[in-house]
Design a protein around this motif. Structure first.
Motif, PDB file in Angstrom:
ATOM      1  N   HIS A 340     -15.493 -46.348  48.032  1.00 46.47           N
ATOM      2  CA  HIS A 340     -15.620 -47.466  47.091  1.00 46.47           C
ATOM      3  C   HIS A 340     -14.492 -48.450  47.414  1.00 46.47           C
ATOM      4  O   HIS A 340     -13.322 -48.072  47.449  1.00 46.47           O
ATOM      5  N   ALA A 341     -14.877 -49.693  47.676  1.00 48.91           N
ATOM      6  CA  ALA A 341     -13.861 -50.702  48.028  1.00 48.91           C
ATOM      7  C   ALA A 341     -13.457 -51.490  46.786  1.00 48.91           C
ATOM      8  O   ALA A 341     -14.307 -51.890  45.999  1.00 48.91           O
ATOM      9  N   VAL A 342     -12.162 -51.687  46.642  1.00 52.57           N
ATOM     10  CA  VAL A 342     -11.661 -52.551  45.559  1.00 52.57           C
ATOM     11  C   VAL A 342     -10.952 -53.714  46.233  1.00 52.57           C
ATOM     12  O   VAL A 342      -9.957 -53.522  46.938  1.00 52.57           O
ATOM     13  N   LEU A 343     -11.490 -54.911  46.041  1.00 56.03           N
ATOM     14  CA  LEU A 343     -11.074 -56.074  46.813  1.00 56.03           C
ATOM     15  C   LEU A 343     -10.592 -57.179  45.871  1.00 56.03           C
ATOM     16  O   LEU A 343     -11.387 -58.007  45.409  1.00 56.03           O
ATOM     17  N   THR A 353      -4.926 -51.705  44.927  1.00 55.52           N
ATOM     18  CA  THR A 353      -5.849 -50.679  45.423  1.00 55.52           C
ATOM     19  C   THR A 353      -5.097 -49.398  45.776  1.00 55.52           C
ATOM     20  O   THR A 353      -5.593 -48.293  45.521  1.00 55.52           O
ATOM     21  N   ALA A 354      -3.893 -49.540  46.321  1.00 53.60           N
ATOM     22  CA  ALA A 354      -3.099 -48.338  46.628  1.00 53.60           C
ATOM     23  C   ALA A 354      -2.813 -47.580  45.325  1.00 53.60           C
ATOM     24  O   ALA A 354      -2.852 -46.342  45.278  1.00 53.60           O
ATOM     25  N   TYR A 355      -2.542 -48.332  44.282  1.00 54.68           N
ATOM     26  CA  TYR A 355      -2.314 -47.701  42.979  1.00 54.68           C
ATOM     27  C   TYR A 355      -3.572 -46.974  42.502  1.00 54.68           C
ATOM     28  O   TYR A 355      -3.531 -45.829  42.049  1.00 54.68           O
ATOM     29  N   LEU A 356      -4.715 -47.650  42.674  1.00 53.74           N
ATOM     30  CA  LEU A 356      -5.978 -47.025  42.246  1.00 53.74           C
ATOM     31  C   LEU A 356      -6.316 -45.797  43.079  1.00 53.74           C
ATOM     32  O   LEU A 356      -7.004 -44.897  42.610  1.00 53.74           O
ATOM     33  N   GLN A 357      -5.861 -45.789  44.322  1.00 51.22           N
ATOM     34  CA  GLN A 357      -6.141 -44.609  45.154  1.00 51.22           C
ATOM     35  C   GLN A 357      -5.594 -43.363  44.486  1.00 51.22           C
ATOM     36  O   GLN A 357      -6.267 -42.346  44.408  1.00 51.22           O
ATOM     37  N   TYR A 492      -9.890 -49.265  34.797  1.00 56.08           N
ATOM     38  CA  TYR A 492     -10.068 -48.265  35.859  1.00 56.08           C
ATOM     39  C   TYR A 492      -9.662 -46.867  35.382  1.00 56.08           C
ATOM     40  O   TYR A 492     -10.287 -45.878  35.770  1.00 56.08           O
ATOM     41  N   GLU A 493      -8.642 -46.775  34.558  1.00 61.51           N
ATOM     42  CA  GLU A 493      -8.282 -45.445  34.028  1.00 61.51           C
ATOM     43  C   GLU A 493      -9.495 -44.814  33.341  1.00 61.51           C
ATOM     44  O   GLU A 493      -9.811 -43.644  33.555  1.00 61.51           O
TER      45      GLU A 493
END
Ligand code: F6P
Length: 553
Positions: A340-343, A353-357, A492-493
Motif C-alpha cells: 500500500h503506497a502512501v504518497l 510514510t516511514a512513521y506509518l510503516q 491511520y491509527e
C-alpha cells in the motif's frame, strides 16, 4: 469482546459473500464504474474534521461497501473499538489496555484502566502534559540554563522506533510552526555515525539531550545516550552533576532512568497502556513540544481527538477509518495486493510514510490470530512511499504500467504552509495539479484508441497505453496545521485498528522484533572478542569470520 469466541474470518458467511462478489465483479474497470454511476464522485466521499476523503477511485460498488461493512459488523469491530476506548485489556498477549486515545482526552474525561495501577488515567495524562508545558516553555524562553548557565540552543532527541519516528516525523511536518532559533536533531541508529553527525557543530554547554525510551532498555538508545553523556561531560570538563541540566528522560521505567544517571525529577512519564508506535502524543512528544510550543502541541492533540470522536460515533457508512481499513482488506485478500503506497504531496511530510510503516507493519505484520492459530488470509501490507512529486520521477512508472495492484493514498493540502515567499507559495498549484493528475491517470489510464488517435506508430501503442484501474484514495485538507497532522495520524491509527480487528490479530504486541534483538546480543561477543557463539549457523559463522578478518582481528 468476542475476539476469542468468534468464527475464523475465512469461515464467516460475510467473508464468503465478499469472495463471491469479487468473482462477479470480474475485470470491472473504474472507467465503467464512473460511467454507470454519475453520482459516484460525490457520494463516495467522507469528511472528518478538516479532512475530506474521496474514495470514489477505488474498485468498489455500493454492494462491495455494504458487504465490507457487514464483515466489519460480523467481526465486531465496533465492540473491540469500544473495549479499547473503555480501557479494557485488548492487547491480549501482553495483557495490557490500549489507551493512546486517553492521551488526547479532555481534562474532565474519566477513563478507567482495570487492575493494578488502574483507576482514572486522565488526571495523570494532564499532569504530565502540564509538566511538559512548563519545561518546554522554560527551554524555549532560555530560562532553562545548562551547567554553565547558558540557555539551550539545540535539543537532541535520542530514541528509536516509536520513540523516534513519531516526534521526528511531526517535527518535520510542523517545521513551519517551530522556533527557528532552536535546533532539534534526532538520533536513532546504533551506527555511531548517526550521533557523530547529530553532534556536529554543537556546544555541549548549549545542548539538551532528550532520551526517549518507553522501556529504557533498548540497546540502541542506551548506547547512544551513554556515548552522548560521555561527550557532554568531557566537553564540559564536568562531573556527573552536569547531567541533570542536560539530560531529560521520557519513559515508563523510572528505575532504569535513575540507574542511567538521570534524576527522575527530569523524567516525563507515560504508561504501559501506550504502545511505542502510538506514543508521540505522550511524553515522547517532548522534543516536538519544545520545537512548536505547548499551545501548538495541544492543538495537535485536539486534532487527534476530533478523529477519535468520529471513529467512536460516526455511522459505518461515514466512518473514515472504518472505510480505509475495509478498503485495505478488500485489496489484500481479493486483489492480492501486497503493498500500500502512501504518497503525501507535501515536502513537510517527508517522514510520514516511514512513521506509518511502523504504525501499520509493526501492528498488523502478524500471521497468527488472537488465539495463536495461523491465519489463512492476508494481514498487514507493505507500506511504502515518499512525497510527491519526487516519487513520480522514480517509481511511479511501476504504479502506472507495472504488473502489480498497488492501492495508494494521495494526501494533499489546499493551501501551502505559512512563511513561504509569494513565489514559493505560487508553486503550490503546480504541486496539487500533479496530485490530481496522478489520481486521474492511475484510475482512467489511456486506452489504445486514445494513443492511436494521437498518431502514435502501431508498434509503440502497447508501450504508451495505460491500463488504468489503479485504485487511489485522495485525502485533501485545508492546510498542514498541528491539528490536521493530529487528524491524519489518528485516521491511520484507527484504520490499522480496524484491519487488526477484522483479521483478528493482536495489533498491539510486537513479538516479531524480539528474536533479532536476542541474536544480536549473542553475536556481538563473536565480533569483538572472537568468542565461540553456540548455535551460529554455517553462513552466519562464515560471515562473522570474514568480518573479523577484514577488521584485522
Ligand atoms: O523494537 C521494537 C520496539 O519495541 C518498538 O515497538 C518501540 O517503538 C521501539 O522498539 C523502541 O522502544 P523503547 O521506546 O522502549 O526504547
Amino acid at each position: 469482546m468476542n475476539a476469542e469466541g468468534r468464527d475464523r474470518l475465512d469461515r464467516m458467511p460475510q467473508w464468503q459473500a465478499l469472495a463471491r462478489h469479487r468473482e462477479e465483479l470480474g475485470e470491472v474497470h473504474l472507467r465503467d464504474l464512473f460511467a454507470d454511476d454519475p453520482g459516484r464522485a460525490e457520494r463516495y466521499t467522507v469528511r472528518v474534521g478538516d479532512l475530506y476523503l474521496d474514495y470514489s477511485k477505488n474498485l468498489v460498488t455500493d454492494e462491495t461497501l455494504r458487504l465490507l461493512r457487514e464483515l466489519a459488523e460480523a467481526a465486531d469491530v465496533a465492540g473491540l473499538r469500544d473495549a479499547m476506548f473503555r480501557g479494557e485489556r485488548i492487547n491480549n498477549t501482553e495483557d495490557r489496555a490500549v489507551l493512546h486515545t486517553a492521551l488526547r482526552a479532555p481534562r474532565e474525561a474519566v477513563i478507567e484502566v482495570e487492575g493494578e495501577g488502574g483507576g482514572n488515567v486522565v488526571p495523570a495524562v494532564h499532569a504530565v502534559l502540564d509538566r511538559m508545558s512548563v519545561f518546554a516553555e522554560a527551554v524555549r524562553s532560555g530560562r532553562w540554563a545548562g551547567h554553565t548557565g547558558r540557555p539551550v540552543r539545540t535539543v537532541v532527541n535520542i530514541g528509536i522506533g516509536g520513540s523516534d519516528l513519531g516526534p521526528a516525523m511531526a517535527y518535520e511536518a510542523l517545521r513551519a510552526y517551530t522556533d527557528r532559533d532552536l535546533d532539534v536533531r534526532f538520533v536513532s541508529n546504533v551506527d555511531g555515525a548517526d550521533l557523530h553527525e547529530a553532534l556536529q557543530g554543537l556546544d555541549p554547554a548549549e545542548t539538551l539531550f532528550v532520551v526517549a525510551s518507553k522501556t529504557f532498555t533498548t540497546i540502541e538508545t542506551i548506547t547512544n545516550a551513554t556515548t552522548a553523556k560521555n561527550w557532554l561531560l568531557s566537553g564540559l570538563g564536568a562531573g556527573k552533576e552536569a547531567v541533570a541540566k542536560h539530560f531529560v528522560a521520557l519513559s515508563t521505567n523510572a528505575r532504569a532512568v535513575e540507574e542511567f544517571g538521570i534524576d527522575t525529577t527530569n523524567m516525563f512519564e507515560f504508561w504501559d497502556w501506550v504502545g511505542g508506535r502510538y506514543s508521540y502524543d505522550s511524553a515522547i512528544g517532548l522534543s516536538l513540544m519544545i520545537a512548536i510550543g505547548p499551545d501548538r502541541f495541544r492543538e495537535m492533540l485536539d486534532g487527534f481527538r476530533t478523529v477519535d470522536e468520529h471513529f467512536r460515533t460516526a455511522p459505518p457508512e461515514d466512518n473514515a477509518p472504518l472505510l480505509l481499513g475495509l478498503l485495505g482488506i478488500w485489496y489484500g485478500s481479493f486483489f492480492d495486493a501486497q503493498s500500500h503506497a502512501v504518497l503525501p504531496y507535501s515536502h513537510y511530510l517527508s517522514k510520514f510514510t516511514a512513521y506509518l510503516q511502523q504504525l501499520d507493519m509493526e501492528s498488523n505484520g502478524k500471521s497468527v490470530d488472537r488465539r495463536g492459530e495461523p491465519v489463512s488470509w492476508q494481514t498487514g501490507p507493505v507500506v511504502w512511499g515518499t512525497p510527491g512529486t519526487n516519487g513520480q520521477h522514480a517509481y511511479f512508472q511501476l504504479l502506472h504500467q507495472g504488473t502489480k495492484t498497488i492501492p495508494a493514498d494521495l494526501i494533499g493540502f489546499a493551501r501551502p504552509v505559512p512563511g513561504l515567499s509569494p513565489e514559493q507559495a505560487a508553486q503550490h498549484d503546480l504541486l496539487m495539479a500533479n496530485l490530481f493528475a496522478q489520481g486521474q491517470a492511475l484510475a482512467f489510464g489511456k486506452t489504445e484508441e486514445e494513443v492511436r488517435a494521437e498518431g502514435v506508430a502501431e508498434e509503440q501503442v502497447p508501450h504508451r497505453t495505460f491500463r488504468g484501474n489503479r485504485p487511489t484514495t485522495t485525502i485533501l485538507a485545508s492546510e498542514l496545521t498541528p491539528s490536521v497532522l493530529g487528524q491524519l495520524v489518528a485516521l491511520y491509527e484507527h484504520k490499522v485498528f480496524v484491519q487488526g480487528a477484522v483479521w483478528n490479530v493482536d495489533s498491539f504486541d510486537q513479538w516479531g522484533v524480539e528474536l533479532g534483538k536476542v541474536l544480536a546480543k549473542r553475536v556481538e561477543p563473536a565480533l569483538t572478542e572472537g568468542a565461540e557463539v553456540a548455535g551460529l549457523d554455517a553462513s552466519t559463522a562464515a560471515l562473522v569470520a570474514r568480518y573479523r578478518a577484514l577488521r584485522g582481528r
